[in-house]
Every structure is written in structure tokens, then in C-alpha cells.
Design a protein around this motif. Structure first.
Motif, PDB file in Angstrom:
ATOM      1  N   UNK A   1       2.513  29.052  17.759  1.00  0.00           N
ATOM      2  CA  UNK A   1       1.337  28.337  17.279  1.00  0.00           C
ATOM      3  C   UNK A   1       1.655  26.880  17.108  1.00  0.00           C
ATOM      4  N   UNK A   2       0.632  26.059  17.348  1.00  0.00           N
ATOM      5  CA  UNK A   2       0.910  24.772  17.435  1.00  0.00           C
ATOM      6  C   UNK A   2       1.187  23.974  15.897  1.00  0.00           C
ATOM      7  N   UNK A   3       0.253  24.449  15.079  1.00  0.00           N
ATOM      8  CA  UNK A   3       0.621  24.231  13.512  1.00  0.00           C
ATOM      9  C   UNK A   3       2.068  24.619  12.880  1.00  0.00           C
ATOM     10  N   UNK A   4       2.368  25.923  13.383  1.00  0.00           N
ATOM     11  CA  UNK A   4       3.767  26.254  12.913  1.00  0.00           C
ATOM     12  C   UNK A   4       4.813  25.233  13.627  1.00  0.00           C
ATOM     13  N   UNK A   5       4.556  24.942  14.862  1.00  0.00           N
ATOM     14  CA  UNK A   5       5.344  23.976  15.732  1.00  0.00           C
ATOM     15  C   UNK A   5       5.382  22.641  15.185  1.00  0.00           C
ATOM     16  N   UNK A   6       4.225  22.376  14.578  1.00  0.00           N
ATOM     17  CA  UNK A   6       4.407  20.925  13.983  1.00  0.00           C
ATOM     18  C   UNK A   6       5.132  20.943  12.820  1.00  0.00           C
ATOM     19  N   UNK A   7       5.105  21.964  11.973  1.00  0.00           N
ATOM     20  CA  UNK A   7       5.704  22.098  10.821  1.00  0.00           C
ATOM     21  C   UNK A   7       7.438  22.084  11.075  1.00  0.00           C
ATOM     22  N   UNK A   8       7.748  22.718  12.127  1.00  0.00           N
ATOM     23  CA  UNK A   8       9.234  22.831  12.658  1.00  0.00           C
ATOM     24  C   UNK A   8       9.490  21.537  12.941  1.00  0.00           C
ATOM     25  N   UNK A   9       8.660  20.609  13.583  1.00  0.00           N
ATOM     26  CA  UNK A   9       9.104  19.384  14.064  1.00  0.00           C
ATOM     27  C   UNK A   9       9.325  18.399  12.765  1.00  0.00           C
ATOM     28  N   UNK A  10       8.471  18.555  12.017  1.00  0.00           N
ATOM     29  CA  UNK A  10       8.679  17.639  10.780  1.00  0.00           C
ATOM     30  C   UNK A  10       9.610  18.009   9.866  1.00  0.00           C
ATOM     31  N   UNK A  11      10.295  19.332   9.732  1.00  0.00           N
ATOM     32  CA  UNK A  11      11.283  19.770   9.267  1.00  0.00           C
ATOM     33  C   UNK A  11      12.600  19.070   9.878  1.00  0.00           C
ATOM     34  N   UNK A  12      12.667  18.901  11.174  1.00  0.00           N
ATOM     35  CA  UNK A  12      13.677  18.434  11.683  1.00  0.00           C
ATOM     36  C   UNK A  12      13.916  16.892  11.693  1.00  0.00           C
ATOM     37  N   UNK A  13      12.572  16.427  11.344  1.00  0.00           N
ATOM     38  CA  UNK A  13      12.752  14.998  11.050  1.00  0.00           C
ATOM     39  C   UNK A  13      13.183  14.850   9.801  1.00  0.00           C
ATOM     40  N   UNK A  14      12.704  15.699   8.641  1.00  0.00           N
ATOM     41  CA  UNK A  14      13.206  15.613   7.067  1.00  0.00           C
ATOM     42  C   UNK A  14      14.766  15.879   7.276  1.00  0.00           C
ATOM     43  N   UNK A  15      15.258  16.478   8.158  1.00  0.00           N
ATOM     44  CA  UNK A  15      16.729  17.033   8.020  1.00  0.00           C
ATOM     45  C   UNK A  15      17.586  15.635   8.523  1.00  0.00           C
ATOM     46  N   UNK A  16      17.067  14.783   9.502  1.00  0.00           N
ATOM     47  CA  UNK A  16      17.714  13.795   9.955  1.00  0.00           C
ATOM     48  C   UNK A  16      17.519  12.638   8.651  1.00  0.00           C
ATOM     49  N   UNK A  17      16.447  12.600   8.149  1.00  0.00           N
ATOM     50  CA  UNK A  17      16.310  11.558   6.913  1.00  0.00           C
ATOM     51  C   UNK A  17      17.495  11.807   6.171  1.00  0.00           C
ATOM     52  N   UNK A  18      17.469  13.187   5.725  1.00  0.00           N
ATOM     53  CA  UNK A  18      18.398  13.849   4.538  1.00  0.00           C
ATOM     54  C   UNK A  18      19.705  13.371   5.036  1.00  0.00           C
ATOM     55  N   UNK A  19      20.070  13.505   6.401  1.00  0.00           N
ATOM     56  CA  UNK A  19      21.355  13.231   6.564  1.00  0.00           C
ATOM     57  C   UNK A  19      21.939  11.602   6.288  1.00  0.00           C
ATOM     58  N   UNK A  20      20.805  10.805   6.767  1.00  0.00           N
ATOM     59  CA  UNK A  20      21.198   9.363   6.696  1.00  0.00           C
ATOM     60  C   UNK A  20      21.108   9.155   4.907  1.00  0.00           C
ATOM     61  N   UNK A  21      20.298   9.945   4.340  1.00  0.00           N
ATOM     62  CA  UNK A  21      20.324   9.719   2.952  1.00  0.00           C
ATOM     63  C   UNK A  21      21.603  10.093   2.104  1.00  0.00           C
ATOM     64  N   UNK A  22      22.007  11.219   2.657  1.00  0.00           N
ATOM     65  CA  UNK A  22      23.394  11.658   2.103  1.00  0.00           C
ATOM     66  C   UNK A  22      24.454  10.615   2.058  1.00  0.00           C
ATOM     67  N   UNK A  23      24.587   9.984   3.488  1.00  0.00           N
ATOM     68  CA  UNK A  23      25.639   9.018   3.843  1.00  0.00           C
ATOM     69  C   UNK A  23      25.269   7.731   2.634  1.00  0.00           C
ATOM     70  N   UNK A  24      24.382   7.396   2.530  1.00  0.00           N
ATOM     71  CA  UNK A  24      24.037   5.911   1.741  1.00  0.00           C
ATOM     72  C   UNK A  24      24.427   6.554   0.218  1.00  0.00           C
ATOM     73  N   UNK A  25      23.955   7.754  -0.249  1.00  0.00           N
ATOM     74  CA  UNK A  25      24.115   8.231  -1.422  1.00  0.00           C
ATOM     75  C   UNK A  25      25.635   8.254  -1.863  1.00  0.00           C
ATOM     76  N   UNK A  26      26.373   8.954  -0.598  1.00  0.00           N
ATOM     77  CA  UNK A  26      27.757   8.962  -1.093  1.00  0.00           C
ATOM     78  C   UNK A  26      28.568   7.477  -1.300  1.00  0.00           C
ATOM     79  N   UNK A  27      28.149   6.872  -0.642  1.00  0.00           N
ATOM     80  CA  UNK A  27      28.619   5.193  -0.654  1.00  0.00           C
ATOM     81  C   UNK A  27      28.193   4.747  -1.946  1.00  0.00           C
ATOM     82  N   UNK A  28      27.128   4.910  -2.415  1.00  0.00           N
ATOM     83  CA  UNK A  28      26.523   4.443  -3.634  1.00  0.00           C
ATOM     84  C   UNK A  28      27.322   5.091  -4.766  1.00  0.00           C
TER      85      UNK A  28
END
Length: 270
Positions: free
Chosen positions: A76-103
Motif C-alpha cells: 500500500x503506497x501510503x504505508x510505503x511512504x510512512x516506511x520511507x519516512x521512518x528510514x529517513x528519521x532513523x538516519x537523522x537520528x544517527x547523525x543527531x546521536x553523534x553530535x549529541x555525544x560530542x556535545x
């Protein structure tokens, strides 16, 4: 000229951040690094190695096998869209974690080149790097394919939905943010704190970058290893992270969106 070339080939380690000498603090940083990369790009590197081994054990040559990026995850394309966006959020969180730990450790984002002091120069450098790396990178991919050292990479396998292009752009930005903050800003900073030389840290970070692209084949590893050497040295000399994020984003946008738009319309795309 010799002094300038030496500064690029064998730069001196900066005074900051200071080398951590306390054994307890060093153990804490080591555990932190192992955990961070065990749940992010280090684990991706291990999975990529296993994927490459699986490809090598198959009867077909690497060039006759394919790997798809940005694949659909639901019917289902809207569920697929939600999956794609969660993958993007995970990537943003990975980078955010790195910067947070340095901070948390007293190293501000500005210290690794994440500030808004020179947006025009960062953008110009990012665009220039895109041309410098993108064209030779494509040539290396085609050469690796011809030598049967690389799988055929399908940069997008998403359906022709109304949200495909913006999601591919977001995915490109997410990949760029996660990789550059983790592999350059975070890892190289931590290795400086362990007292590693600039060249040793640069090589380690470049090998890590290449490792999680092994699923593409040997060409993917070598190409990203070279990219890692260029990106890491540029950061070590300029202390600017935004140009690397911009370059990586533009490279992935061209690959992801360009492939999605041209597939089926030109004969040389798989």
C-alpha cells in the motif's frame, strides 16, 4: 609549495580536542564508540561484507547480479511512504546521536564545522566537490562493472508515486547527514582524543566508509574509500562539515532521482 603540500599530505594534529589520558575516560570513550557503530554504520559494514560474500558464492558473475537501493517496503503506497519516512528519521537520528555525544563531552557542533558562519562558501565548495567526485565516481563504477568487480546498482526501485521524488531527496539528505556526522565529525574527533595521527584516523574512517558499501562490490568499496580520503582530509584541513553534507546530498540526489526519472527511457540503465 612544499610546506603547503606537506600540510595536506601529513598535517599536524590540532591542539583541540586534547588527548584523553585518563584510563577510565578512555575506556568510556571506547565503549561509546563501539556501541555507536554497532548500531549504525559499523553494523552496516558487517552486513555489507556478508552480502558481498553471498554474491561471490553465487554462480553468476558480479556484473550479472544486481542490488537495489530505495526499495518499496509495503504494497500500500501510503504505508510505503510512512516506511520511507521512518528510514529517513532513523538516519537523522544517527547523525543527531553523534553530535549529541560530542556535545555532552564538551565539543560543540561549531567545533566540527556545523555552524552558519559561511553558508555561501560552504555551498560553493559543496557544489564544486560534487563535480570533482561525481564524474570520476561514475567512471570508476562503469570500469568496475566492465571488469566484473561490481554488482549492477539500481539506485531506486520505488514505484512511480507522487511522493517518489521528494522521498528520494530526503533519503539523500538523510544518508549524507548520517554518514558525514558519524564517519567524519564524530569518528575523526574521537580518534584525535585517543591520540591517533591525522593520517591514521583518516585511513580508518575511509575504510569504514568503504566497508558499508561492500554490498555493491569491490568498485563500491574502492570508490567510497577514495571519497572518504578526500572528505576526511578536507575536513581535517578546513574544519567544515557542511560542504561534505552538501556534496554527499547532491551526489545521492543525482543518483537516486536521475535513475528514477531515466529508467525505462534510456537503454544503458538496468
Amino acid at each position: 609549495m612544499r610546506i603547503g603540500l606537506r600540510a595536506w599530505l601529513a598535517p599536524q594534529r590540532p591542539e583541540q580536542p586534547a588527548v584523553v589520558t585518563d584510563p577510565g575516560e578512555r575506556r568510556t570513550l571506547l565503549v561509546e564508540m563501539l556501541l555507536v557503530f554497532s548500531v549504525t554504520l559499523g553494523l552496516s559494514g558487517l552486513r555489507s561484507l556478508l552480502s558481498l560474500l553471498d554474491s561471490l558464492l553465487r554462480p553468476e558473475p558480479l556484473s550479472k547480479q544486481s542490488v537495489a537501493l530505495n526499495v518499496s517496503q509495503a504494497a500500500q503506497q501510503l504505508i510505503d511512504l510512512a516506511y520511507q519516512l521512518t528510514s529517513v528519521l532513523q538516519l537523522l537520528a544517527w547523525g543527531g546521536l553523534a553530535i549529541y555525544l560530542l556535545w555532552r563531552g564538551g565539543i560543540r557542533p561549531q567545533s566540527v564545522g556545523l555552524d552558519q558562519r559561511r553558508p555561501a562558501r560552504d555551498l560553493a565548495l559543496g557544489i564544486g566537490l560534487t563535480a570533482l567526485i561525481g564524474i570520476p565516481g561514475l567512471g570508476l563504477y562503469l570500469l568496475a562493472q566492465a571488469l566484473d568487480l561490481n554488482l549492477t546498482v539500481q539506485a531506486s526501485a520505488l514505484g512511480d508515486h507522487w511522493w517518489r521524488t521528494p522521498v528520494l531527496v530526503l533519503s539523500a539528505a538523510g544518508n549524507a547527514w548520517a554518514e558525514e556526522t558519524l564517519v567524519v565529525g564524530y569518528l575523526l574527533t574521537r580518534l584525535r582524543q585517543f591520540g591517533w595521527s591525522e593520517n591514521s584516523g583518516l585511513l580508518a574512517a575511509a575504510v569504514l566508509r568503504g566497508s558499508y558499501h561492500l554490498y555493491q562490490g569491490f568498485g563500491g568499496f574502492v570508490g567510497n574509500l577514495v571519497m572518504g580520503l578526500i572528505f576526511g582530509r578536507l575536513w581535517q584541513r578546513t574544519n567544515r562539515l557542511w560542504p561534505l553534507v552538501i556534496t554527499h546530498t547532491l551526489l545521492d540526489v543525482v543518483a537516486f532521482v536521475g535513475y528514477a526519472l531515466l529508467k525505462g527511457h534510456v537503454g544503458w540503465l538496468p
